[in-house]
Motif scaffolding. Structure first.
Motif, PDB file in Angstrom:
ATOM      1  N   LYS A 189       0.809  -1.235   0.017  1.00 63.11           N
ATOM      2  CA  LYS A 189       0.067  -0.090   0.072  1.00 63.11           C
ATOM      3  C   LYS A 189       0.831   1.201  -0.089  1.00 63.11           C
ATOM      4  CE  LYS A 189      -3.809   2.559   2.628  1.00 63.11           C
ATOM      5  NZ  LYS A 189      -4.531   2.265   3.839  1.00 63.11           N
ATOM      6  N   THR A 190       0.925   1.670  -1.046  1.00 59.74           N
ATOM      7  CA  THR A 190       1.622   2.989  -1.256  1.00 59.74           C
ATOM      8  C   THR A 190       0.977   3.923  -2.027  1.00 59.74           C
ATOM      9  OG1 THR A 190       3.635   1.613  -1.225  1.00 59.74           O
ATOM     10  CG2 THR A 190       4.041   3.762  -2.015  1.00 59.74           C
ATOM     11  N   PRO A 191       0.894   5.375  -1.569  1.00 59.41           N
ATOM     12  CA  PRO A 191       1.521   5.848  -0.300  1.00 59.41           C
ATOM     13  C   PRO A 191       0.388   5.695   0.869  1.00 59.41           C
ATOM     14  CG  PRO A 191       0.545   7.699  -1.556  1.00 59.41           C
ATOM     15  CD  PRO A 191       0.477   6.309  -2.506  1.00 59.41           C
ATOM     16  N   ILE A 192       0.826   5.396   1.935  1.00 59.10           N
ATOM     17  CA  ILE A 192      -0.226   5.629   3.138  1.00 59.10           C
ATOM     18  C   ILE A 192      -0.958   6.796   3.146  1.00 59.10           C
ATOM     19  CG2 ILE A 192      -0.558   4.955   5.681  1.00 59.10           C
ATOM     20  CD1 ILE A 192       2.104   3.409   5.409  1.00 59.10           C
ATOM     21  N   GLU A 193      -2.264   6.991   3.255  1.00 59.98           N
ATOM     22  CA  GLU A 193      -2.933   8.250   3.541  1.00 59.98           C
ATOM     23  C   GLU A 193      -3.176   8.419   5.167  1.00 59.98           C
ATOM     24  OE1 GLU A 193      -3.764  10.268   1.404  1.00 59.98           O
ATOM     25  OE2 GLU A 193      -3.390   9.131  -0.418  1.00 59.98           O
ATOM     26  N   TYR A 194      -2.145   9.219   5.582  1.00 58.75           N
ATOM     27  CA  TYR A 194      -2.067   9.376   7.058  1.00 58.75           C
ATOM     28  C   TYR A 194      -3.284  10.373   7.550  1.00 58.75           C
ATOM     29  CZ  TYR A 194       2.295   6.518   7.567  1.00 58.75           C
ATOM     30  OH  TYR A 194       3.081   5.808   7.496  1.00 58.75           O
ATOM     31  N   ALA A 195      -3.562  10.999   6.595  1.00 60.21           N
ATOM     32  CA  ALA A 195      -4.829  11.777   7.092  1.00 60.21           C
ATOM     33  C   ALA A 195      -6.213  10.942   7.475  1.00 60.21           C
ATOM     34  CB  ALA A 195      -5.239  12.699   5.981  1.00 60.21           C
ATOM     35  N   ASP A 196      -6.167   9.523   6.970  1.00 60.86           N
ATOM     36  CA  ASP A 196      -7.091   8.664   7.422  1.00 60.86           C
ATOM     37  C   ASP A 196      -6.797   7.664   8.546  1.00 60.86           C
ATOM     38  OD1 ASP A 196      -8.763  10.035   5.175  1.00 60.86           O
ATOM     39  OD2 ASP A 196      -8.038   8.905   3.580  1.00 60.86           O
ATOM     40  N   GLU A 197      -5.707   7.782   8.876  1.00 55.96           N
ATOM     41  CA  GLU A 197      -4.953   6.908   9.778  1.00 55.96           C
ATOM     42  C   GLU A 197      -5.335   6.930  11.019  1.00 55.96           C
ATOM     43  OE1 GLU A 197      -3.881   3.769  11.516  1.00 55.96           O
ATOM     44  OE2 GLU A 197      -3.705   3.626   9.299  1.00 55.96           O
ATOM     45  N   ARG A 198      -5.914   6.134  12.011  1.00 55.86           N
ATOM     46  CA  ARG A 198      -6.178   6.352  13.149  1.00 55.86           C
ATOM     47  C   ARG A 198      -5.140   6.264  14.068  1.00 55.86           C
ATOM     48  NH1 ARG A 198      -9.048   1.240  15.828  1.00 55.86           N
ATOM     49  NH2 ARG A 198      -7.838  -0.488  14.771  1.00 55.86           N
ATOM     50  N   LEU A 199      -3.906   5.639  13.750  1.00 48.31           N
ATOM     51  CA  LEU A 199      -2.789   5.964  14.380  1.00 48.31           C
ATOM     52  C   LEU A 199      -2.161   7.315  14.763  1.00 48.31           C
ATOM     53  CD1 LEU A 199      -0.415   4.121  15.925  1.00 48.31           C
ATOM     54  CD2 LEU A 199       0.707   4.064  13.668  1.00 48.31           C
ATOM     55  N   VAL A 200      -2.769   8.082  13.739  1.00 46.68           N
ATOM     56  CA  VAL A 200      -2.246   9.600  13.622  1.00 46.68           C
ATOM     57  C   VAL A 200      -3.190  10.591  14.508  1.00 46.68           C
ATOM     58  CG1 VAL A 200      -1.613  11.540  12.317  1.00 46.68           C
ATOM     59  CG2 VAL A 200      -0.773   9.405  11.661  1.00 46.68           C
ATOM     60  N   TRP A 201      -4.540  10.417  14.268  1.00 41.86           N
ATOM     61  CA  TRP A 201      -5.392  11.195  14.523  1.00 41.86           C
ATOM     62  C   TRP A 201      -6.294  10.893  15.881  1.00 41.86           C
ATOM     63  CZ3 TRP A 201     -10.511   9.380  14.595  1.00 41.86           C
ATOM     64  CH2 TRP A 201     -10.743   8.501  13.532  1.00 41.86           C
ATOM     65  N   ASP A 202      -6.448   9.379  16.164  1.00 42.40           N
ATOM     66  CA  ASP A 202      -7.438   9.124  17.135  1.00 42.40           C
ATOM     67  C   ASP A 202      -6.548   8.835  18.393  1.00 42.40           C
ATOM     68  OD1 ASP A 202      -9.030   7.559  18.773  1.00 42.40           O
ATOM     69  OD2 ASP A 202      -9.821   6.316  17.259  1.00 42.40           O
ATOM     70  N   THR A 203      -6.568   9.814  19.266  1.00 40.52           N
ATOM     71  CA  THR A 203      -5.922   9.942  20.451  1.00 40.52           C
ATOM     72  C   THR A 203      -6.160   8.894  21.478  1.00 40.52           C
ATOM     73  OG1 THR A 203      -7.363  11.594  21.476  1.00 40.52           O
ATOM     74  CG2 THR A 203      -5.317  12.489  20.534  1.00 40.52           C
ATOM     75  N   ALA A 204      -7.405   8.582  21.356  1.00 40.83           N
ATOM     76  CA  ALA A 204      -8.121   7.297  22.415  1.00 40.83           C
ATOM     77  C   ALA A 204      -7.287   5.995  21.676  1.00 40.83           C
ATOM     78  CB  ALA A 204      -9.494   7.403  22.300  1.00 40.83           C
ATOM     79  N   PHE A 205      -7.195   5.953  20.555  1.00 39.39           N
ATOM     80  CA  PHE A 205      -6.622   4.545  20.142  1.00 39.39           C
ATOM     81  C   PHE A 205      -5.230   4.498  20.266  1.00 39.39           C
ATOM     82  CE2 PHE A 205      -4.650   2.266  16.379  1.00 39.39           C
ATOM     83  CZ  PHE A 205      -4.961   1.247  16.759  1.00 39.39           C
TER      84      PHE A 205
END
Length: 249
Positions: A189-205
């Motif tokens: 999977k290239t590129p990774i869409e980090y804007a949609d990635e919960r590892l980046v935006w979901d603080t609870a996760f």
């Protein structure tokens, strides 16, 4: 030098031409079957090629240059192949239960990537999501970096992993120099869409992920009684796996 690189490439190509003696084929397939890692007759050629590719990685440019730099005789580096069932991971992680940045044994350090851990332990460009945490509750994890790796790998089947003695030899840093290969090629999977990635935006996760990884690191270190270098992953169903642990050096 360019000449050395050409010779190393040629050496790897020669290793890929090896034909397995029948006795070796029988021994390897019996060993795999004993571990419930069955390889069919039709898939043996793929498995054998993956084994040879791991062996050949002893002679990649990075590994060769590293041994020269550390004045390590080439014959001293021994390459085994570890065969494992692939977990179709959503996230993979590595834990050092003593913080390698500070040497502080009361904190651990961990890195996380999307997909399989090969982008983390291999030579894939970019940063992982990383954090530091206390090993006593409350862990109070601190995010140190957000991910920037462009590629995530996903796969199934069997993986043939490099398992050299280079990671255990005093004065020689062998981690990440040697290659691992899936029997079936991984999906990229290239590129990774980090804007949609919960590892980046979901603080609870993020908090849940860091707490759970810290739980695993603390429990495994306690079980072995010494600092550990741990690899694991979280699959799409939310199930956690530890695929490898060894003394941290």
């Amino acid at each position: 030098s360019a000449e050395t690189s050409v010779l190393l490439q040629r050496l790897q190509e020669v290793l890929l031409t090896l034909t397995a003696p029948e006795a070796l084929v029988v021994q390897v397939r019996e060993a795999l079957a004993t571990a419930s890692l069955n390889v069919s007759e039709a898939d043996w050629a793929k498995a054998w090629r993956a084994i040879k590719r791991v062996w050949a990685s002893k002679w990649n440019d990075r590994a060769f240059s590293s041994r020269i730099k550390f004045k390590m005789p080439h014959f001293a580096l021994l390459m085994a192949v570890l065969v494992q069932q692939v977990v179709d991971a959503e996230y993979a992680f590595v834990i050092h239960t003593t913080d390698p940045m500070t040497g502080n044994a009361s904190h651990l350090y961990a890195e996380v990537v999307c997909g399989m851990g090969e982008t983390l332990v291999g030579n894939y460009p970019g940063r992982a999501f990383s954090f530091r945490a206390s090993k006593t509750k409350p862990y109070n994890p601190t995010v140190l970096s957000y991910p920037s790796k462009a590629t995530a790998l996903y796969g199934a089947g069997l993986i043939f992993r490099s398992d050299s003695n280079g990671e255990d030899l005093e004065g020689y840093a062998g981690a990440g120099l040697y290659d691992s290969h899936l029997m079936e090629e991984a999906r990229e999977k290239t590129p990774i869409e980090y804007a949609d990635e919960r590892l980046v935006w979901d603080t609870a996760f993020q908090q849940h992920l860091m707490d759970k990884i810290t739980d695993l690191g603390v429990a495994i270190e306690r079980a072995w009684g010494m600092a550990q270098d741990i690899e694991g992953c979280l699959d799409r169903a939310g199930k956690w796996f530890v695929v490898q642990t060894r003394p941290q050096v």
